[in-house]
Design a protein around this motif. Structure first.
Motif, short mmCIF file in Angstrom:
data_model
loop_
_atom_site.label_atom_id
_atom_site.label_comp_id
_atom_site.label_asym_id
_atom_site.label_seq_id
_atom_site.Cartn_x
_atom_site.Cartn_y
_atom_site.Cartn_z
N LEU A 129 52.55 38.27 40.10
CA LEU A 129 52.22 39.64 40.52
C LEU A 129 51.76 40.48 39.34
O LEU A 129 50.79 41.25 39.45
CB LEU A 129 53.45 40.29 41.16
CG LEU A 129 53.71 39.98 42.64
CD1 LEU A 129 55.05 40.56 43.06
CD2 LEU A 129 52.60 40.53 43.52
N ILE A 130 52.44 40.34 38.21
CA ILE A 130 52.06 41.08 37.02
C ILE A 130 50.65 40.68 36.56
O ILE A 130 49.81 41.52 36.23
CB ILE A 130 53.08 40.85 35.88
CG1 ILE A 130 54.43 41.45 36.26
CG2 ILE A 130 52.58 41.44 34.56
CD1 ILE A 130 55.55 41.09 35.30
N GLU A 131 50.38 39.38 36.57
CA GLU A 131 49.05 38.89 36.17
C GLU A 131 47.97 39.43 37.09
O GLU A 131 46.90 39.87 36.64
CB GLU A 131 49.04 37.35 36.20
CG GLU A 131 47.70 36.76 35.80
CD GLU A 131 47.68 35.25 35.97
OE1 GLU A 131 46.57 34.67 36.01
OE2 GLU A 131 48.75 34.63 36.06
N MET A 132 48.23 39.41 38.40
CA MET A 132 47.25 39.89 39.37
C MET A 132 46.99 41.39 39.21
O MET A 132 45.83 41.83 39.25
CB MET A 132 47.72 39.58 40.79
CG MET A 132 47.64 38.10 41.15
SD MET A 132 48.56 37.73 42.66
CE MET A 132 47.73 38.80 43.81
N THR A 133 48.04 42.17 39.04
CA THR A 133 47.84 43.61 38.88
C THR A 133 47.07 43.92 37.60
O THR A 133 46.24 44.84 37.57
CB THR A 133 49.19 44.36 38.89
OG1 THR A 133 50.06 43.78 37.92
CG2 THR A 133 49.84 44.31 40.25
N ASP A 134 47.31 43.15 36.55
CA ASP A 134 46.54 43.31 35.31
C ASP A 134 45.07 43.02 35.56
O ASP A 134 44.19 43.73 35.05
CB ASP A 134 47.07 42.38 34.21
CG ASP A 134 48.39 42.87 33.63
OD1 ASP A 134 48.73 44.04 33.85
OD2 ASP A 134 49.08 42.06 32.96
N THR A 259 49.24 29.78 46.50
CA THR A 259 49.88 31.02 46.08
C THR A 259 49.70 31.30 44.60
O THR A 259 50.04 32.37 44.13
CB THR A 259 51.39 30.96 46.39
OG1 THR A 259 51.97 29.86 45.67
CG2 THR A 259 51.64 30.79 47.87
N GLU A 260 49.17 30.35 43.84
CA GLU A 260 49.00 30.56 42.40
C GLU A 260 47.70 31.25 42.06
O GLU A 260 47.56 31.84 41.00
CB GLU A 260 49.07 29.22 41.65
CG GLU A 260 50.42 28.54 41.70
CD GLU A 260 50.43 27.30 40.83
OE1 GLU A 260 49.34 26.89 40.38
OE2 GLU A 260 51.50 26.74 40.61
N ALA A 261 46.69 31.14 42.92
CA ALA A 261 45.35 31.60 42.56
C ALA A 261 44.93 32.79 43.39
O ALA A 261 45.07 32.80 44.60
CB ALA A 261 44.34 30.46 42.74
N SER A 262 44.40 33.81 42.72
CA SER A 262 43.88 34.98 43.44
C SER A 262 42.36 34.94 43.52
O SER A 262 41.76 35.68 44.27
CB SER A 262 44.31 36.26 42.72
OG SER A 262 43.65 36.36 41.48
N GLY A 263 41.72 34.07 42.73
CA GLY A 263 40.27 34.02 42.72
C GLY A 263 39.64 35.11 41.89
O GLY A 263 38.45 35.39 42.02
N LEU A 264 40.41 35.76 41.02
CA LEU A 264 39.88 36.83 40.20
C LEU A 264 39.58 36.41 38.77
O LEU A 264 38.79 37.06 38.09
CB LEU A 264 40.86 38.01 40.17
CG LEU A 264 41.00 38.81 41.46
CD1 LEU A 264 42.14 39.81 41.33
CD2 LEU A 264 39.72 39.52 41.80
N GLY A 265 40.21 35.34 38.30
CA GLY A 265 40.11 34.96 36.89
C GLY A 265 38.70 34.74 36.40
O GLY A 265 38.28 35.35 35.40
N LEU A 266 37.94 33.88 37.07
CA LEU A 266 36.58 33.58 36.61
C LEU A 266 35.63 34.73 36.90
O LEU A 266 34.68 34.96 36.14
CB LEU A 266 36.07 32.29 37.26
CG LEU A 266 36.78 31.00 36.83
CD1 LEU A 266 36.12 29.79 37.47
CD2 LEU A 266 36.80 30.86 35.31
N TYR A 267 35.87 35.45 37.98
CA TYR A 267 35.07 36.65 38.26
C TYR A 267 35.19 37.64 37.12
O TYR A 267 34.20 38.15 36.59
CB TYR A 267 35.52 37.28 39.58
CG TYR A 267 34.91 38.63 39.86
CD1 TYR A 267 33.65 38.73 40.45
CD2 TYR A 267 35.58 39.81 39.55
CE1 TYR A 267 33.08 39.97 40.70
CE2 TYR A 267 35.02 41.05 39.79
CZ TYR A 267 33.77 41.13 40.38
OH TYR A 267 33.21 42.36 40.62
#
Length: 302
Positions: A129-134, A259-267
Motif C-alpha cells: 500500500l505504501i509503495e502504491m501510494t508513493d 495482488t503484488e502488481a498495480s501496473g504503475l511501475g513501468l508506466y
C-alpha cells in the motif's frame, strides 16, 4: 467623363463597403457560434478575399487551434483522472481486503506459527500500500509538472549494481541469477540520481515479480546516449502484452488477481526517463522480456 468615372468609383466603393460589412457580420456570427458548434478541425473562412480580413481570419483560426488543443488536453486529463480513480479504487481495495481478512484470522487463532504467518502477510500488504501510494503521488506530480529535477553526472553502472544488489536476498529467495558485464563501466550520464534510482527500483520489482530464473544487464553507447539494456527470462505460461506494458494499471495477469502488481511501475519509469530527456522501450524476444533505456551521456567527460 470625369463625372462618370467618379460615379463609377463611388459605386465600386459602396459595393466594397457593402460586401465588407456583410463578411464582417458573417465573421462575427461565426465567432459567436464557435463555442456551441466547435469541434476538432473547426475553421473560420471568408468568401471576400481581402488581405487585412484574411490576416484577421488566420489569427482567429490560430486562436481556434489553441483552444481546441487545450480542450483536447483537458479531455485527456479528464480521462486520465477517471482511469486513475478506477484503477486506484481497485488496486487499493485488494491489499486492504487482504489486510482485513488476515486481521480477522489473527483474532480467531491461537496457533503462534499461524499468527506469525498472518502478521507477515499483513506487513507485506501494508508495504505494498505504501509503495502504491508513493507511485500515485509521483504520477500526480509528474503529470502536473510539479516534480522537479536536479541533474548531475552519474556513473550509471555503479548505481545499477548498487540498486540490484540491494535486492540480493529477494533474488536469492526467488532463485533469480543476476548477470552484470565482466568489465566495470565508468560511463557518465546526465540524470537526476533520485529519479533514476526510482526507475531502477521499479524495474527490479518488475523482474522479481515476473522473471523465471535470470536477469542480464548490459551497456553500450549510441551517438549521444548510453543504452542500458535489462532483460529477464519469462515463465513459459507468461502472457506479456509488450505493447501495453507502459500503460498505467496494465498487469500481466488479466484477471487482476495478482495482488503484488498495480501496473504503475513501468508506466512511471517511462515517464521519469522521458523527463530526463531519455527514452524507454520494451520488446519480447522468444522467452526474454527486454527493456532498453536511452540516457544522455555527459559529453564533457568523454
Amino acid at each position: 467623363m470625369w463625372g462618370w468615372i467618379f460615379v463609377f468609383l463611388l459605386f465600386a466603393l459602396l459595393f466594397y463597403l457593402y460586401f465588407l460589412k456583410k463578411e464582417l457580420r458573417k465573421l462575427k456570427q461565426a465567432v459567436k457560434d464557435l463555442p456551441s458548434r466547435s469541434s476538432f478541425g473547426s475553421r473560420l473562412s471568408l468568401e471576400f478575399r481581402e488581405n487585412t480580413l484574411m490576416e484577421l481570419v488566420e489569427e482567429l483560426n490560430a486562436m481556434v487551434d489553441e483552444f481546441e488543443n487545450k480542450s483536447r488536453q483537458a479531455k485527456q486529463m479528464e480521462e486520465n483522472v477517471k482511469l486513475s480513480i478506477a484503477g486506484l479504487s481497485h488496486d487499493l481495495r485488494t491489499p486492504l481486503t487482504s489486510i482485513n481478512g488476515y486481521v480477522q484470522l489473527l483474532r480467531t487463532t491461537s496457533d503462534e506459527s499461524k499468527r506469525e504467518n498472518y502478521r507477515n502477510i499483513i506487513q507485506q500488504s501494508v508495504n505494498r500500500l505504501i509503495e502504491m501510494t508513493d507511485q500515485f503521488y509521483d504520477i500526480a506530480r509528474m503529470e502536473t509538472n510539479q516534480k522537479e529535477m536536479n541533474v548531475s553526472s552519474i556513473s550509471i553502472s555503479n548505481l545499477v549494481e548498487e540498486v540490484f544488489l540491494s535486492f540480493y536476498e529477494q533474488f536469492e529467495e526467488k532463485h533469480i541469477e543476476l548477470n552484470f558485464p565482466e568489465q566495470s563501466q565508468n560511463t557518465q550520464i546526465i540524470a537526476d540520481p533520485l529519479l533514476l534510482l526510482r526507475v531502477l527500483q521499479n524495474i527490479v520489482q518488475n523482474i522479481l515479480r515476473y522473471a523465471k530464473s535470470k536477469a542480464v544487464v548490459s551497456y553500450e553507447t549510441e551517438e549521444n546516449f548510453l543504452v542500458l539494456t535489462i532483460k529477464n527470462d519469462i515463465k513459459p505460461d507468461s502472457k506479456v502484452s509488450v505493447e501495453k506494458v507502459f500503460l498505467r494499471f496494465y498487469t500481466e495477469v488479466t484477471s487482476r488477481t495478482n495482488t503484488e502488481a498495480s501496473g504503475l511501475g513501468l508506466y512511471l519509469s517511462k515517464k521519469l526517463v522521458e523527463k530526463m530527456q531519455g527514452k524507454m522501450d520494451a520488446e519480447l524476444d522468444h522467452q526474454w522480456f527486454i527493456l532498453t533505456i536511452h540516457l544522455p551521456l555527459n559529453l564533457i567527460r568523454r
